[in-house]
Scaffold this motif. Structure first.
Motif, PDB file in Angstrom:
ATOM      1  N   THR A 108      -2.909  11.136   1.076  1.00  0.00           N
ATOM      2  CA  THR A 108      -2.001  12.053   1.763  1.00  0.00           C
ATOM      3  C   THR A 108      -2.130  13.439   1.158  1.00  0.00           C
ATOM      4  OG1 THR A 108      -0.444  10.249   2.180  1.00  0.00           O
ATOM      5  CG2 THR A 108       0.387  12.503   2.421  1.00  0.00           C
ATOM      6  N   GLN A 109      -2.511  14.400   1.978  1.00  0.00           N
ATOM      7  CA  GLN A 109      -2.602  15.787   1.533  1.00  0.00           C
ATOM      8  C   GLN A 109      -1.213  16.400   1.644  1.00  0.00           C
ATOM      9  OE1 GLN A 109      -5.776  16.562   0.658  1.00  0.00           O
ATOM     10  NE2 GLN A 109      -5.173  18.498  -0.306  1.00  0.00           N
ATOM     11  N   VAL A 110      -0.532  16.562   0.529  1.00  0.00           N
ATOM     12  CA  VAL A 110       0.830  17.073   0.516  1.00  0.00           C
ATOM     13  C   VAL A 110       0.848  18.582   0.703  1.00  0.00           C
ATOM     14  CG1 VAL A 110       2.983  17.188  -0.800  1.00  0.00           C
ATOM     15  CG2 VAL A 110       1.521  15.167  -0.979  1.00  0.00           C
ATOM     16  N   ALA A 111      -0.122  19.254   0.089  1.00  0.00           N
ATOM     17  CA  ALA A 111      -0.248  20.715   0.165  1.00  0.00           C
ATOM     18  C   ALA A 111      -1.701  21.043  -0.154  1.00  0.00           C
ATOM     19  CB  ALA A 111       0.691  21.385  -0.840  1.00  0.00           C
ATOM     20  N   PRO A 112      -2.172  22.217   0.180  1.00  0.00           N
ATOM     21  CA  PRO A 112      -3.536  22.583  -0.209  1.00  0.00           C
ATOM     22  C   PRO A 112      -3.735  22.427  -1.712  1.00  0.00           C
ATOM     23  CG  PRO A 112      -2.673  24.187   1.344  1.00  0.00           C
ATOM     24  CD  PRO A 112      -1.522  23.305   0.969  1.00  0.00           C
ATOM     25  N   GLY A 113      -4.693  21.623  -2.098  1.00  0.00           N
ATOM     26  CA  GLY A 113      -4.948  21.389  -3.516  1.00  0.00           C
ATOM     27  C   GLY A 113      -4.069  20.335  -4.146  1.00  0.00           C
ATOM     28  N   GLY A 114      -3.162  19.734  -3.375  1.00  0.00           N
ATOM     29  CA  GLY A 114      -2.269  18.706  -3.919  1.00  0.00           C
ATOM     30  C   GLY A 114      -2.274  17.474  -3.047  1.00  0.00           C
ATOM     31  N   GLN A 115      -2.616  16.330  -3.625  1.00  0.00           N
ATOM     32  CA  GLN A 115      -2.668  15.102  -2.843  1.00  0.00           C
ATOM     33  C   GLN A 115      -2.141  13.922  -3.649  1.00  0.00           C
ATOM     34  OE1 GLN A 115      -6.861  14.587  -1.936  1.00  0.00           O
ATOM     35  NE2 GLN A 115      -7.209  13.347  -3.771  1.00  0.00           N
ATOM     36  N   VAL A 116      -1.673  12.928  -2.899  1.00  0.00           N
ATOM     37  CA  VAL A 116      -1.264  11.653  -3.496  1.00  0.00           C
ATOM     38  C   VAL A 116      -2.081  10.556  -2.831  1.00  0.00           C
ATOM     39  CG1 VAL A 116       0.609  10.009  -3.828  1.00  0.00           C
ATOM     40  CG2 VAL A 116       1.066  12.460  -4.004  1.00  0.00           C
ATOM     41  N   VAL A 117      -2.719   9.767  -3.651  1.00  0.00           N
ATOM     42  CA  VAL A 117      -3.518   8.635  -3.176  1.00  0.00           C
ATOM     43  C   VAL A 117      -2.778   7.355  -3.518  1.00  0.00           C
ATOM     44  CG1 VAL A 117      -5.715   7.412  -3.374  1.00  0.00           C
ATOM     45  CG2 VAL A 117      -5.658   9.921  -3.521  1.00  0.00           C
ATOM     46  N   GLU A 118      -2.621   6.483  -2.550  1.00  0.00           N
ATOM     47  CA  GLU A 118      -2.080   5.150  -2.835  1.00  0.00           C
ATOM     48  C   GLU A 118      -3.228   4.163  -2.747  1.00  0.00           C
ATOM     49  OE1 GLU A 118       1.875   2.651  -1.826  1.00  0.00           O
ATOM     50  OE2 GLU A 118       0.649   3.141  -0.067  1.00  0.00           O
ATOM     51  N   LYS A 119      -3.527   3.545  -3.879  1.00  0.00           N
ATOM     52  CA  LYS A 119      -4.585   2.542  -3.878  1.00  0.00           C
ATOM     53  C   LYS A 119      -4.013   1.189  -4.299  1.00  0.00           C
ATOM     54  CE  LYS A 119      -6.446   3.516  -8.526  1.00  0.00           C
ATOM     55  NZ  LYS A 119      -7.685   3.840  -9.264  1.00  0.00           N
ATOM     56  N   TRP A 120      -4.681   0.144  -3.882  1.00  0.00           N
ATOM     57  CA  TRP A 120      -4.187  -1.213  -4.089  1.00  0.00           C
ATOM     58  C   TRP A 120      -5.115  -1.940  -5.038  1.00  0.00           C
ATOM     59  CZ3 TRP A 120       0.549  -2.383  -2.426  1.00  0.00           C
ATOM     60  CH2 TRP A 120       1.122  -1.517  -1.488  1.00  0.00           C
ATOM     61  N   ILE A 121      -4.554  -2.368  -6.154  1.00  0.00           N
ATOM     62  CA  ILE A 121      -5.337  -2.988  -7.217  1.00  0.00           C
ATOM     63  C   ILE A 121      -4.919  -4.450  -7.358  1.00  0.00           C
ATOM     64  CG2 ILE A 121      -5.898  -2.909  -9.676  1.00  0.00           C
ATOM     65  CD1 ILE A 121      -5.082   0.044  -9.622  1.00  0.00           C
ATOM     66  N   PRO A 122      -5.862  -5.386  -7.312  1.00  0.00           N
ATOM     67  CA  PRO A 122      -5.487  -6.790  -7.475  1.00  0.00           C
ATOM     68  C   PRO A 122      -5.027  -7.097  -8.892  1.00  0.00           C
ATOM     69  CG  PRO A 122      -7.876  -6.555  -7.336  1.00  0.00           C
ATOM     70  CD  PRO A 122      -7.291  -5.213  -7.032  1.00  0.00           C
ATOM     71  N   VAL A 123      -4.100  -8.015  -9.006  1.00  0.00           N
ATOM     72  CA  VAL A 123      -3.675  -8.524 -10.305  1.00  0.00           C
ATOM     73  C   VAL A 123      -4.902  -9.107 -11.020  1.00  0.00           C
ATOM     74  CG1 VAL A 123      -2.261 -10.285 -11.425  1.00  0.00           C
ATOM     75  CG2 VAL A 123      -1.342  -8.971  -9.505  1.00  0.00           C
ATOM     76  N   ARG A 124      -4.978  -8.908 -12.327  1.00  0.00           N
ATOM     77  CA  ARG A 124      -6.170  -9.351 -13.072  1.00  0.00           C
ATOM     78  C   ARG A 124      -6.356 -10.870 -13.033  1.00  0.00           C
ATOM     79  NH1 ARG A 124      -7.164 -11.598 -18.090  1.00  0.00           N
ATOM     80  NH2 ARG A 124      -4.917 -11.728 -18.443  1.00  0.00           N
ATOM     81  N   ARG A 125      -5.279 -11.602 -13.324  1.00  0.00           N
ATOM     82  CA  ARG A 125      -5.398 -13.058 -13.465  1.00  0.00           C
ATOM     83  C   ARG A 125      -4.123 -13.699 -12.944  1.00  0.00           C
ATOM     84  NH1 ARG A 125      -7.831 -17.408 -16.189  1.00  0.00           N
ATOM     85  NH2 ARG A 125      -6.519 -18.670 -17.570  1.00  0.00           N
ATOM     86  N   VAL A 126      -4.262 -14.746 -12.158  1.00  0.00           N
ATOM     87  CA  VAL A 126      -3.096 -15.410 -11.582  1.00  0.00           C
ATOM     88  C   VAL A 126      -3.099 -16.893 -11.923  1.00  0.00           C
ATOM     89  CG1 VAL A 126      -2.913 -13.755  -9.691  1.00  0.00           C
ATOM     90  CG2 VAL A 126      -4.226 -15.842  -9.345  1.00  0.00           C
ATOM     91  N   GLY A 127      -1.894 -17.426 -12.067  1.00  0.00           N
ATOM     92  CA  GLY A 127      -1.692 -18.854 -12.254  1.00  0.00           C
ATOM     93  C   GLY A 127      -1.073 -19.430 -10.997  1.00  0.00           C
ATOM     94  N   LEU A 128      -1.701 -20.438 -10.460  1.00  0.00           N
ATOM     95  CA  LEU A 128      -1.274 -21.023  -9.189  1.00  0.00           C
ATOM     96  C   LEU A 128      -0.762 -22.430  -9.453  1.00  0.00           C
ATOM     97  CD1 LEU A 128      -4.488 -19.862  -7.298  1.00  0.00           C
ATOM     98  CD2 LEU A 128      -2.314 -18.655  -7.462  1.00  0.00           C
ATOM     99  N   TYR A 129       0.521 -22.642  -9.212  1.00  0.00           N
ATOM    100  CA  TYR A 129       1.122 -23.940  -9.513  1.00  0.00           C
ATOM    101  C   TYR A 129       1.082 -24.833  -8.273  1.00  0.00           C
ATOM    102  CZ  TYR A 129       4.096 -27.583 -11.302  1.00  0.00           C
ATOM    103  OH  TYR A 129       4.569 -28.806 -11.710  1.00  0.00           O
ATOM    104  N   VAL A 130       0.597 -26.055  -8.466  1.00  0.00           N
ATOM    105  CA  VAL A 130       0.536 -27.038  -7.382  1.00  0.00           C
ATOM    106  C   VAL A 130       1.324 -28.263  -7.820  1.00  0.00           C
ATOM    107  CG1 VAL A 130      -0.966 -28.490  -5.966  1.00  0.00           C
ATOM    108  CG2 VAL A 130      -1.716 -26.191  -6.635  1.00  0.00           C
TER     109      VAL A 130
END
Length: 442
Positions: A108-130
């Protein structure tokens, strides 16, 4: 067999509905004092403590926490080919649905020269209970692993209770499902001790390190739920899942035999499972009751089903009309909601609160449990009013990246300084001012 709540001729408020509707549930607080020492012991002593509790509760002690690769491979090789094919179809359909849930980076370009990026990062390690217990759940392996894989999680561990009938390892069907999904790290540990070991890690019996996870997902009994509550904050959790539940919103066009079968299918899970019919047709209610009595008597787990269907969490709710029925099911906020009415799709589109919605006579909940492509790890106990089921998003973290140049910061500097002073945090404003003070050298 099913108790009745008659709301006809009334206009209850949301608060009154929540008190009046059939609802079971479990008091997690009641077992925290029992579970807390288990979690602490595993935190302090790692695998040895987890195996001790497994020996006490599951009556078996595997040779190690981690299931050997050859045991997993053997389970896959020996699985009934028909079950293998069914699991592969379930995996394929779940993968198609969950692949479409991937999120994109947004700038998102908020202003000339100013932006906010939203990026999605996966969790490093997950435990899945069955879970183990009353049934075997290879389908829960699919429902947990597939969205995590589609999110891009790189490291997985599946934990499932050891089984005395299978050499102290988890059920072969669970191990086979792991193999089909490419999961090679499986721990033979269940219950609260599994949750604690996933959260804190520790040393394996041979001295190898058991790497802790960052997020724990998957359903379990009240002790598993209590342990998840205790470690929340140390790790993330998906939810505090309660007993399974189904609600059916139906009118006189519905087939009572279908509804009865679906109510029984959920009652089969657990004596605490909830099965609720909401209808404006007393004739349908009578017919469903007759069908439930007839079908429940011949089902394999008749005693468990009967206990669930006659408990306070199950019953029939009579309403004046479809509009009243919609209000009821929205307040109930079922884990699984079936719509068995005329124009079922149109009615389903008006629902706000449900974990998953099953539309029409050919979309039973059991389809969603296995092969619809949707996820069956869903919010329970009314939490569908504010929570979602397991999805790719469960395994992603949204991170904002703020990138402003000098000119862009200058355009908003006065506003930052003003707000900092309004909040009596002048050093916040000074952090901006100092970027525009001309330095002199001597």
């Amino acid at each position: 067999m099913l108790s009745r709540t008659d709301l006809r001729g009334t206009t209850p408020t949301a608060a009154q509905l929540r008190r009046a509707l059939p609802r079971g549930g479990t008091d997690v607080n009641a077992v925290l004092s029992t579970v807390s020492p288990v979690v602490q012991d595993v935190k302090d002593h790692g695998a040895s403590a987890a195996l001790d509790y497994g020996e006490r509760f599951d009556k078996v002690r595997p040779a190690s926490v981690r299931v050997p690769a050859e045991v997993i491979a053997e389970a896959a090789a020996n699985l009934d080919p028909a079950v293998t094919a069914a699991l592969q179809e379930s995996i394929a359909r779940a993968r198609v649905v969950h692949a479409d849930q991937r999120r994109s980076t947004v700038t998102t370009q908020v202003a000339p020269g100013g932006q906010v990026v939203e990026k999605w990062i996966p969790v490093r390690r997950v435990g899945l209970y069955v879970p183990g217990g009353n049934a075997v759940y290879p389908s829960s392996v699919v429902m947990n692993v597939v969205p995590a894989q589609e999110a891009g999680v790189a490291s997985f561990v599946v934990a499932s209770p050891p089984q005395a009938d299978f050499g102290g390892w988890p059920h072969p069907a669970v191990l086979a499902a792991c193999a089909l999904l490419g999961v090679d790290e499986v721990w033979a540990v269940g219950g609260a001790q599994a949750v604690a070991l996933l959260a804190y890690g520790g040393q394996e019996v041979d001295g190898a390190e058991l790497d802790p996870v960052d997020l724990i997902t998957g359903p379990g009994n009240i002790y598993v739920t209590a342990a998840k509550r205790l470690v929340r904050g140390v790790v993330g959790i998906d939810s505090e899942a309660g007993p399974t539940e189904i609600a059916v919103l139906a009118d006189d066009s519905a087939d009572p035999a279908h509804i009865a079968a679906d109510l029984i299918s959920q009652a089969e899970h657990d004596v605490l499972a909830a099965s609720v019919l909401v209808t404006d047709s007393e004739a349908l209610a009578d017919a469903v009751d007759e069908q439930v009595a007839a079908q429940a008597a011949t089902t394999k787990h008749a005693e468990r089903v009967a206990t669930a269907l006659t408990g306070p969490q199950s019953g029939i709710v009579l309403v004046d009309d479809l509009e009243a029925g919609l209000r009821v099911v929205d307040e109930y906020a079922a884990e699984h909601l079936e719509i068995q009415t005329r124009d079922a799709a149109g009615v389903a589109d008006r629902i706000r609160n449900a974990g998953a919605i099953f539309v029409g006579p050919y979309a039973p909940v059991s389809l969603g449990d296995y092969c619809a492509g949707s996820n069956h790890v869903l919010p329970t106990s009314g939490s569908a009013r504010f929570a979602s089921g397991l999805s790719v998003q469960t395994f992603l973290k949204g991170v904002h990246v703020i990138d402003y140049d000098q000119a862009a910061l200058r355009t908003v500097a006065d506003q930052v300084i003003t707000l900092a002073e309004a909040e009596d945090l002048p050093a916040h404003g000074d952090a901006v001012k100092r970027r525009f003070i001309r330095r002199t050298t001597t």
